[in-house]
Motif scaffolding. Sequence first.
Motif, PDB file in Angstrom:
ATOM      1  N   LEU A   4      24.884 -50.532 -36.519  1.00  0.00           N
ATOM      2  CA  LEU A   4      25.284 -51.104 -37.801  1.00  0.00           C
ATOM      3  C   LEU A   4      24.230 -52.069 -38.340  1.00  0.00           C
ATOM      4  O   LEU A   4      24.046 -52.191 -39.552  1.00  0.00           O
ATOM      5  CB  LEU A   4      26.639 -51.810 -37.663  1.00  0.00           C
ATOM      6  CG  LEU A   4      27.843 -50.880 -37.432  1.00  0.00           C
ATOM      7  CD1 LEU A   4      29.114 -51.690 -37.216  1.00  0.00           C
ATOM      8  CD2 LEU A   4      28.024 -49.925 -38.613  1.00  0.00           C
ATOM      9  N   ASP A   5      23.543 -52.759 -37.423  1.00  0.00           N
ATOM     10  CA  ASP A   5      22.463 -53.656 -37.859  1.00  0.00           C
ATOM     11  C   ASP A   5      21.353 -52.859 -38.533  1.00  0.00           C
ATOM     12  O   ASP A   5      20.761 -53.305 -39.531  1.00  0.00           O
ATOM     13  CB  ASP A   5      21.892 -54.418 -36.653  1.00  0.00           C
ATOM     14  CG  ASP A   5      22.883 -55.418 -36.086  1.00  0.00           C
ATOM     15  OD1 ASP A   5      23.799 -55.827 -36.830  1.00  0.00           O
ATOM     16  OD2 ASP A   5      22.743 -55.778 -34.900  1.00  0.00           O
ATOM     17  N   MET A   7      21.740 -49.814 -39.981  1.00  0.00           N
ATOM     18  CA  MET A   7      22.241 -49.225 -41.217  1.00  0.00           C
ATOM     19  C   MET A   7      22.322 -50.242 -42.347  1.00  0.00           C
ATOM     20  O   MET A   7      22.192 -49.879 -43.522  1.00  0.00           O
ATOM     21  CB  MET A   7      23.625 -48.599 -40.985  1.00  0.00           C
ATOM     22  CG  MET A   7      23.633 -47.450 -39.991  1.00  0.00           C
ATOM     23  SD  MET A   7      22.503 -46.108 -40.442  1.00  0.00           S
ATOM     24  CE  MET A   7      23.130 -45.626 -42.050  1.00  0.00           C
ATOM     25  N   SER A   8      22.515 -51.509 -42.011  1.00  0.00           N
ATOM     26  CA  SER A   8      22.626 -52.545 -43.043  1.00  0.00           C
ATOM     27  C   SER A   8      21.265 -53.128 -43.427  1.00  0.00           C
ATOM     28  O   SER A   8      21.187 -54.015 -44.275  1.00  0.00           O
ATOM     29  CB  SER A   8      23.558 -53.661 -42.554  1.00  0.00           C
ATOM     30  OG  SER A   8      23.014 -54.274 -41.391  1.00  0.00           O
ATOM     31  N   ASP A   9      20.199 -52.621 -42.800  1.00  0.00           N
ATOM     32  CA  ASP A   9      18.866 -53.180 -43.054  1.00  0.00           C
ATOM     33  C   ASP A   9      17.824 -52.057 -43.077  1.00  0.00           C
ATOM     34  O   ASP A   9      16.816 -52.103 -42.386  1.00  0.00           O
ATOM     35  CB  ASP A   9      18.537 -54.208 -41.960  1.00  0.00           C
ATOM     36  CG  ASP A   9      17.305 -55.040 -42.298  1.00  0.00           C
ATOM     37  OD1 ASP A   9      16.915 -55.059 -43.477  1.00  0.00           O
ATOM     38  OD2 ASP A   9      16.734 -55.646 -41.378  1.00  0.00           O
ATOM     39  N   LEU A  10      18.069 -51.056 -43.913  1.00  0.00           N
ATOM     40  CA  LEU A  10      17.198 -49.881 -43.948  1.00  0.00           C
ATOM     41  C   LEU A  10      15.808 -50.194 -44.498  1.00  0.00           C
ATOM     42  O   LEU A  10      14.876 -49.421 -44.294  1.00  0.00           O
ATOM     43  CB  LEU A  10      17.847 -48.768 -44.777  1.00  0.00           C
ATOM     44  CG  LEU A  10      19.122 -48.154 -44.178  1.00  0.00           C
ATOM     45  CD1 LEU A  10      19.703 -47.105 -45.121  1.00  0.00           C
ATOM     46  CD2 LEU A  10      18.846 -47.549 -42.808  1.00  0.00           C
ATOM     47  N   ASP A  11      15.668 -51.337 -45.181  1.00  0.00           N
ATOM     48  CA  ASP A  11      14.343 -51.710 -45.670  1.00  0.00           C
ATOM     49  C   ASP A  11      13.358 -51.915 -44.524  1.00  0.00           C
ATOM     50  O   ASP A  11      12.144 -51.772 -44.705  1.00  0.00           O
ATOM     51  CB  ASP A  11      14.429 -53.001 -46.498  1.00  0.00           C
ATOM     52  CG  ASP A  11      15.050 -52.759 -47.867  1.00  0.00           C
ATOM     53  OD1 ASP A  11      15.138 -51.578 -48.268  1.00  0.00           O
ATOM     54  OD2 ASP A  11      15.445 -53.737 -48.526  1.00  0.00           O
ATOM     55  N   HIS A  12      13.903 -52.269 -43.344  1.00  0.00           N
ATOM     56  CA  HIS A  12      13.036 -52.517 -42.193  1.00  0.00           C
ATOM     57  C   HIS A  12      12.893 -51.289 -41.285  1.00  0.00           C
ATOM     58  O   HIS A  12      12.329 -51.382 -40.202  1.00  0.00           O
ATOM     59  CB  HIS A  12      13.539 -53.722 -41.391  1.00  0.00           C
ATOM     60  CG  HIS A  12      13.262 -55.028 -42.069  1.00  0.00           C
ATOM     61  ND1 HIS A  12      14.119 -55.573 -43.004  1.00  0.00           N
ATOM     62  CD2 HIS A  12      12.205 -55.879 -41.975  1.00  0.00           C
ATOM     63  CE1 HIS A  12      13.619 -56.717 -43.446  1.00  0.00           C
ATOM     64  NE2 HIS A  12      12.450 -56.927 -42.839  1.00  0.00           N
ATOM     65  N   VAL A  13      13.445 -50.170 -41.715  1.00  0.00           N
ATOM     66  CA  VAL A  13      13.206 -48.895 -41.029  1.00  0.00           C
ATOM     67  C   VAL A  13      11.901 -48.334 -41.586  1.00  0.00           C
ATOM     68  O   VAL A  13      11.755 -48.164 -42.796  1.00  0.00           O
ATOM     69  CB  VAL A  13      14.370 -47.913 -41.269  1.00  0.00           C
ATOM     70  CG1 VAL A  13      13.989 -46.509 -40.794  1.00  0.00           C
ATOM     71  CG2 VAL A  13      15.628 -48.389 -40.552  1.00  0.00           C
ATOM     72  N   PRO A  48      16.033 -44.157 -29.152  1.00  0.00           N
ATOM     73  CA  PRO A  48      17.390 -44.272 -28.585  1.00  0.00           C
ATOM     74  C   PRO A  48      18.484 -44.124 -29.648  1.00  0.00           C
ATOM     75  O   PRO A  48      19.545 -43.574 -29.378  1.00  0.00           O
ATOM     76  CB  PRO A  48      17.394 -45.676 -27.969  1.00  0.00           C
ATOM     77  CG  PRO A  48      15.956 -45.960 -27.670  1.00  0.00           C
ATOM     78  CD  PRO A  48      15.190 -45.315 -28.785  1.00  0.00           C
ATOM     79  N   PHE A  49      18.239 -44.629 -30.857  1.00  0.00           N
ATOM     80  CA  PHE A  49      19.208 -44.510 -31.954  1.00  0.00           C
ATOM     81  C   PHE A  49      19.457 -43.039 -32.290  1.00  0.00           C
ATOM     82  O   PHE A  49      20.598 -42.591 -32.408  1.00  0.00           O
ATOM     83  CB  PHE A  49      18.679 -45.268 -33.174  1.00  0.00           C
ATOM     84  CG  PHE A  49      19.490 -45.081 -34.425  1.00  0.00           C
ATOM     85  CD1 PHE A  49      20.567 -45.914 -34.705  1.00  0.00           C
ATOM     86  CD2 PHE A  49      19.174 -44.076 -35.334  1.00  0.00           C
ATOM     87  CE1 PHE A  49      21.322 -45.742 -35.864  1.00  0.00           C
ATOM     88  CE2 PHE A  49      19.919 -43.898 -36.491  1.00  0.00           C
ATOM     89  CZ  PHE A  49      20.994 -44.733 -36.762  1.00  0.00           C
ATOM     90  N   PHE A  50      18.371 -42.267 -32.419  1.00  0.00           N
ATOM     91  CA  PHE A  50      18.517 -40.861 -32.792  1.00  0.00           C
ATOM     92  C   PHE A  50      19.161 -40.034 -31.677  1.00  0.00           C
ATOM     93  O   PHE A  50      19.831 -39.037 -31.947  1.00  0.00           O
ATOM     94  CB  PHE A  50      17.158 -40.263 -33.158  1.00  0.00           C
ATOM     95  CG  PHE A  50      16.580 -40.811 -34.437  1.00  0.00           C
ATOM     96  CD1 PHE A  50      17.306 -40.770 -35.614  1.00  0.00           C
ATOM     97  CD2 PHE A  50      15.308 -41.364 -34.467  1.00  0.00           C
ATOM     98  CE1 PHE A  50      16.777 -41.262 -36.806  1.00  0.00           C
ATOM     99  CE2 PHE A  50      14.764 -41.864 -35.642  1.00  0.00           C
ATOM    100  CZ  PHE A  50      15.509 -41.824 -36.811  1.00  0.00           C
ATOM    101  N   PHE A  59      24.975 -41.315 -40.026  1.00  0.00           N
ATOM    102  CA  PHE A  59      24.092 -42.469 -39.854  1.00  0.00           C
ATOM    103  C   PHE A  59      22.700 -42.027 -39.419  1.00  0.00           C
ATOM    104  O   PHE A  59      21.683 -42.453 -39.963  1.00  0.00           O
ATOM    105  CB  PHE A  59      24.661 -43.436 -38.809  1.00  0.00           C
ATOM    106  CG  PHE A  59      25.829 -44.261 -39.281  1.00  0.00           C
ATOM    107  CD1 PHE A  59      26.467 -43.992 -40.482  1.00  0.00           C
ATOM    108  CD2 PHE A  59      26.299 -45.317 -38.521  1.00  0.00           C
ATOM    109  CE1 PHE A  59      27.557 -44.756 -40.911  1.00  0.00           C
ATOM    110  CE2 PHE A  59      27.371 -46.084 -38.932  1.00  0.00           C
ATOM    111  CZ  PHE A  59      28.003 -45.806 -40.130  1.00  0.00           C
ATOM    112  N   ARG A  60      22.674 -41.159 -38.417  1.00  0.00           N
ATOM    113  CA  ARG A  60      21.386 -40.711 -37.879  1.00  0.00           C
ATOM    114  C   ARG A  60      20.611 -39.903 -38.915  1.00  0.00           C
ATOM    115  O   ARG A  60      19.385 -40.031 -39.033  1.00  0.00           O
ATOM    116  CB  ARG A  60      21.606 -39.898 -36.605  1.00  0.00           C
ATOM    117  CG  ARG A  60      22.113 -40.746 -35.435  1.00  0.00           C
ATOM    118  CD  ARG A  60      22.175 -39.957 -34.155  1.00  0.00           C
ATOM    119  NE  ARG A  60      23.280 -39.008 -34.148  1.00  0.00           N
ATOM    120  CZ  ARG A  60      23.351 -37.941 -33.362  1.00  0.00           C
ATOM    121  NH1 ARG A  60      22.347 -37.644 -32.541  1.00  0.00           N
ATOM    122  NH2 ARG A  60      24.392 -37.141 -33.394  1.00  0.00           N
ATOM    123  N   ILE A  61      21.321 -39.077 -39.667  1.00  0.00           N
ATOM    124  CA  ILE A  61      20.669 -38.275 -40.705  1.00  0.00           C
ATOM    125  C   ILE A  61      20.096 -39.186 -41.788  1.00  0.00           C
ATOM    126  O   ILE A  61      18.962 -38.988 -42.250  1.00  0.00           O
ATOM    127  CB  ILE A  61      21.667 -37.269 -41.311  1.00  0.00           C
ATOM    128  CG1 ILE A  61      22.019 -36.193 -40.266  1.00  0.00           C
ATOM    129  CG2 ILE A  61      21.086 -36.626 -42.571  1.00  0.00           C
ATOM    130  CD1 ILE A  61      23.144 -35.276 -40.694  1.00  0.00           C
TER     131      ILE A  61
END
Length: 401
Positions: A4-5, A7-13, A48-50, A59-61
């Motif tokens: 969730l962290d 998903m709520s901060d996709l700018d840092h992906v 690990p997330f994927f 979420f993963r997609i």
Amino acid sequence: MDALDIMSDLDHVIPYFQPIFSADEHRIIGYEILGRYQDSEKVISLGPFFRDRSIPDEFRIEVDNVVLKKAMEKALTLDNDVLLFINRSEELLMNDSGEDLLQLLLKYQEKGISLNRIVLEISNEDPHHQIDHLLNYYRTFGIKIAIDKMKNTSSLLDRIGDLKPDIVKVDLVPLRSMNPPQAFHEILYSLSLLARKIGAALLFKNIEMVYQLQFAWKNGGRYYQGYYLEGPSGQFVPRDSLKNKLKTEFHEFIIYEKRKLEAIVTITDEFQSRLQVILNKTRKYNEYEDLLGALAKDLEGIAFRIYICDEDGFQKSPNLIKMEKGWDIQPEYIQKNWSWRPYFLENIVKMRKEKKGILSDLYHDIETGDATRTFSFPLNGYDYLFIDLSYDFLYKHNQLL
């Protein structure tokens, strides 16, 4: 890190790019796109997330697509022949029959990234029975297919045979040990044969030391990837960054291999001369068993098995095999047929035409499991002598290993 962290901060992906080098050009021919998360302190792998199936598919997609979009934006600056390797789970691809990914790629094709530069890496861990139709559909757009991750050998070979990928990735993690399991060599041999048959290129990954690079080069690798070359980075590496280094190292590999081949030719010639001398001294023997006994004395410490076959592969003599207490005769092998062995009939024809012996490549004996080579020699116009060399002899002449 909690899903969730992320998903709520996709700018840092963010995307990272690991270069892939080619044997023929000694330069970067592509980049594998990897997912990362950048917090205030460090960059974290999203692997690990994927792989976490407890995280909802959507979420993963979504994170996968965020990584890919950002990567494609950066890739607009690359040369138009640089390949982009994209990892996708078969399971997640089949969620929408692969349409979301295709539309994303088509969008970037309009911006200048041709789909024939895309390599879709498919994991073989959990093959989906309907994925082949989708992958063949992708191919109609020019997208290349790579197979990665080997859960078990038989399923991988079946998968490669069915799918006929453009690239097969080989993980060199087992080669971190200087003495990898023999099964690894056998699997690789099967993979390389199959890849050659279907026209697929081998990409060796996780190269972390120079001897792994040499192993990959020697075993038919066209592409190379790993920390020994370049690790993943948020930026693109200059394509010719390792050109001089790779050219120098490959030149060393070539010199070593040529010396080894020259040594093998020399030893083959020595065997040829030695056997001709021995056979000239043993012409008085009328029975093959007596001839083998005479040969055994001259081949002490060199051979562990000696026998004679005709040109069709039927054994005309017993086996003479070296045991702890001396040489033993195995008459039960008379009339066994060995024509089914790889290269047997091809080598018979060569010996008959050239009238000289042949030293085989290195292989593992079916009965002993030891590494060996066989020296085959034409006795006359119809029968052939076979000498299986002992491991101790090969070890003393390590260019034969």
